[in-house]
Motif scaffolding. Structure first.
Motif, short mmCIF file in Angstrom:
data_model
loop_
_atom_site.label_atom_id
_atom_site.label_comp_id
_atom_site.label_asym_id
_atom_site.label_seq_id
_atom_site.Cartn_x
_atom_site.Cartn_y
_atom_site.Cartn_z
N THR A 281 -1.10 -9.00 9.65
CA THR A 281 -1.03 -7.58 9.94
C THR A 281 -1.19 -6.75 8.67
O THR A 281 -0.71 -7.14 7.60
CB THR A 281 0.33 -7.25 10.60
OG1 THR A 281 0.47 -8.06 11.77
CG2 THR A 281 0.43 -5.78 10.98
N VAL A 282 -1.85 -5.60 8.80
CA VAL A 282 -2.04 -4.67 7.68
C VAL A 282 -1.16 -3.45 7.92
O VAL A 282 -1.05 -2.96 9.05
CB VAL A 282 -3.51 -4.25 7.56
CG1 VAL A 282 -3.69 -3.13 6.54
CG2 VAL A 282 -4.38 -5.44 7.19
N GLY A 283 -0.52 -2.96 6.86
CA GLY A 283 0.27 -1.74 6.95
C GLY A 283 -0.32 -0.64 6.08
O GLY A 283 -0.68 -0.89 4.93
N ILE A 284 -0.45 0.56 6.64
CA ILE A 284 -0.95 1.71 5.89
C ILE A 284 0.15 2.76 5.83
O ILE A 284 0.65 3.21 6.87
CB ILE A 284 -2.19 2.33 6.54
CG1 ILE A 284 -3.31 1.30 6.68
CG2 ILE A 284 -2.69 3.53 5.72
CD1 ILE A 284 -4.53 1.83 7.42
N LEU A 285 0.54 3.14 4.63
CA LEU A 285 1.47 4.24 4.45
C LEU A 285 0.64 5.47 4.10
O LEU A 285 0.13 5.61 2.99
CB LEU A 285 2.47 3.93 3.34
CG LEU A 285 3.66 4.88 3.20
CD1 LEU A 285 4.45 4.97 4.50
CD2 LEU A 285 4.58 4.43 2.08
N LEU A 286 0.48 6.35 5.08
CA LEU A 286 -0.35 7.54 4.91
C LEU A 286 0.53 8.65 4.35
O LEU A 286 1.37 9.21 5.07
CB LEU A 286 -0.98 7.95 6.24
CG LEU A 286 -2.16 8.90 6.21
CD1 LEU A 286 -3.27 8.38 5.32
CD2 LEU A 286 -2.69 9.12 7.62
N CYS A 287 0.35 8.95 3.06
CA CYS A 287 1.30 9.82 2.36
C CYS A 287 0.60 11.01 1.72
O CYS A 287 -0.60 11.01 1.49
CB CYS A 287 2.03 9.02 1.28
SG CYS A 287 0.92 8.14 0.15
N ALA A 288 1.42 12.03 1.41
CA ALA A 288 0.88 13.23 0.77
C ALA A 288 0.54 12.97 -0.69
O ALA A 288 -0.42 13.54 -1.22
CB ALA A 288 1.88 14.37 0.88
N SER A 289 1.31 12.12 -1.36
CA SER A 289 1.03 11.77 -2.76
C SER A 289 1.70 10.44 -3.07
O SER A 289 2.55 9.97 -2.32
CB SER A 289 1.55 12.86 -3.71
OG SER A 289 2.95 12.98 -3.62
N LYS A 290 1.31 9.85 -4.19
CA LYS A 290 1.87 8.54 -4.53
C LYS A 290 1.79 8.31 -6.03
O LYS A 290 0.94 8.87 -6.73
CB LYS A 290 1.12 7.42 -3.80
CG LYS A 290 -0.37 7.33 -4.14
CD LYS A 290 -1.04 6.19 -3.42
CE LYS A 290 -2.55 6.17 -3.68
NZ LYS A 290 -3.20 5.00 -3.09
N ASN A 291 2.69 7.47 -6.51
CA ASN A 291 2.69 7.00 -7.89
C ASN A 291 2.04 5.62 -7.87
O ASN A 291 2.62 4.64 -7.41
CB ASN A 291 4.14 6.92 -8.41
CG ASN A 291 4.21 6.45 -9.85
OD1 ASN A 291 3.43 5.61 -10.29
ND2 ASN A 291 5.16 6.98 -10.60
N GLU A 292 0.80 5.56 -8.35
CA GLU A 292 0.03 4.32 -8.28
C GLU A 292 0.76 3.16 -8.95
O GLU A 292 0.79 2.04 -8.44
CB GLU A 292 -1.34 4.51 -8.92
CG GLU A 292 -2.27 5.45 -8.17
CD GLU A 292 -2.94 4.79 -6.98
OE1 GLU A 292 -2.61 3.62 -6.69
OE2 GLU A 292 -3.79 5.45 -6.35
N ALA A 293 1.35 3.42 -10.12
CA ALA A 293 2.04 2.37 -10.86
C ALA A 293 3.23 1.83 -10.06
O ALA A 293 3.45 0.62 -9.98
CB ALA A 293 2.49 2.89 -12.22
#
Length: 336
Positions: A281-293
Motif C-alpha cells: 500500500t502507498v500512503g500520500i500525505l497531501l499537505c500545505a507545506s513540509k520540511n523535506e529534511a
C-alpha cells in the motif's frame, strides 16, 4: 387498448440516438483534421517547389488567404493557413493522426515549444482519453515540467510510451499537486473537511491531477483497532501500481506525528486488506507545506509514504523554472 412503453426501452432508444450524434460529430471533426493536414501538406510541397525564392512560403500563404477567406471564412486566414503548414510538419504521417483527437486537441499540441512535449502530451492524451479541455488543463498546469523536475527526461518519455514497466509510486504521484479547481484561496479560512468535500465534489478533476490509473474506493474509511476507531480521509486504487493508495489531508505543515499516523493506516491495509497478488500500500500525505529534511529523516529509505504539497493556484512559468532549478541544485548537492 393502449399500452405504455417500458422506460428501459425508451432509454435504450435515446442512448442510440445520442451515441449516433456523438459519432457523427467525431467523424466530422476528424474529417476536418484530415482536411487541414492535407492543406498543410500541399502548402509545404508547393513551398519546397519554389525554394529558389526565400519568401515563397509567405507569398503562397498570403495569396491563398486573399483568395480563400472571402469565400470560405476565417478558417482560411493567413494565421490559420500557417498553422495548417505547421500541423503537417509536426505530424508528417497522416495514418499516425489520432481519430479521437479534435482539431482543438491538435491546436493545443501545436502551441507547445518542443517535440518532446508534443510527444509526451499526445501519448498521455490518447492513453487517458483526455478531452481537449482536460488536455489544456494539463498543459497549463505544466504537467510535463513537474514530472521532469522529479525524474529524468528519458524516464518521463518512457512512462508516456509505457516502456517503463517497473513503475514506482514516485513515478506516478506528483509533487506538488495543483488543486486550482477547488476555488479555494491560499490565505482563506478552511479546514481539512472543506478540502476533502471539494475533492469529492471535483472528483473527476482530482483523478486527472492524481495521474494515471487511479480509481476512487472510499471516503472516511473506518478502521477498528481494539475498541478504537480511526478514519482514513480518502482511499484509491491504482491499477498500474496494483496497490491501494491512502490519502490523508493536512491544512497545515506536516509533522512526524502525521507521518506516523499515515504509516499506521498503510500497515493496516498491508496486513488486513491487501491481497497476495497486490503490491504494498502507498500512503500520500497531501499537505500545505513540509520540511523535506524532516520527512526524509522520519521515513525509512524506500518508504511507501509520500508527502506531497498541494497548491491552490496554477504556478507561473517563472515559479516553475525556479522549482526546477531548486530541485536540480538539491540533487547535485546530494551527489556531491
Amino acid at each position: 387498448m393502449s399500452t405504455q412503453l417500458e422506460p428501459s426501452f425508451i432509454e435504450e432508444i435515446k442512448s442510440l440516438i445520442l451515441q449516433s450524434r456523438e459519432n457523427a460529430v467525431r467523424t466530422v471533426d476528424h474529417l476536418r483534421v484530415i482536411l487541414y493536414w492535407n492543406i498543410g501538406k500541399r502548402i509545404f510541397e508547393e513551398e519546397q517547389g519554389g525554394k529558389d525564392r526565400a519568401d515563397y512560403g509567405n507569398y503562397i500563404i498570403k495569396s491563398l488567404a486573399v483568395t480563400l477567406q472571402p469565400e470560405f471564412g476565417t478558417g482560411f486566414s493567413i494565421r490559420q493557413l500557417e498553422r495548417y503548414r505547421q500541423f503537417y510538419r509536426a505530424f508528417p504521417i497522416a495514418s499516425a493522426l489520432r481519430t479521437q483527437f479534435s482539431w482543438t486537441h491538435y491546436k493545443l499540441l501545436l502551441s507547445l515549444d518542443s517535440q518532446d512535449k508534443i510527444y509526451y502530451y499526445q501519448r498521455e492524451a490518447a492513453r487517458n482519453n483526455w478531452t481537449a479541455r482536460q488536455l489544456e488543463r494539463q498543459i497549463n498546469s505544466h504537467l510535463y515540467e513537474r514530472l521532469l523536475a522529479s525524474s529524468d527526461k528519458q524516464s518521463v518519455l518512457a512512462a508516456a510510451s509505457q516502456e517503463n514497466v517497473n513503475l514506482t509510486p514516485s513515478d506516478i504521484i506528483k509533487d506538488p499537486m495543483v488543486l486550482e479547481f477547488l476555488g479555494l484561496k491560499q490565505d482563506a479560512n478552511y479546514y481539512e473537511k472543506d478540502l476533502e468535500s471539494g475533492l469529492i465534489t471535483h472528483l473527476q478533476e482530482f483523478l486527472l491531477e492524481l495521474g494515471n490509473g487511479f480509481s476512487f474506493v472510499a471516503r472516511q474509511k473506518r478502521i477498528h483497532l481494539d475498541g478504537d476507531d480511526f478514519f482514513i480521509d480518502l482511499v484509491f486504487y491504482n491499477r498500474l501500481l496494483q496497490c491501494f493508495v491512502l490519502i490523508e489531508l493536512l491544512r497545515s505543515k506536516v509533522t512526524h506525528q502525521d507521518l506516523g499516523q499515515l504509516q499506521m493506516y498503510v500497515n493496516y491495509y498491508d496486513r488486513f486488506e491487501k491481497q497476495s497478488f497486490e503490491n504494498p500500500t502507498v500512503g500520500i500525505l497531501l499537505c500545505a507545506s513540509k520540511n523535506e529534511a524532516m520527512v526524509k529523516v522520519t521515513l525509512p529509505e524506500n518508504s511507501s509514504i509520500i508527502a506531497s504539497k498541494y497548491k491552490l493556484y496554477m504556478p507561473s512559468e517563472t515559479q516553475l523554472l525556479e522549482q526546477l532549478r531548486s530541485g536540480l541544485d538539491a540533487a547535485n548537492k546530494e551527489e556531491n
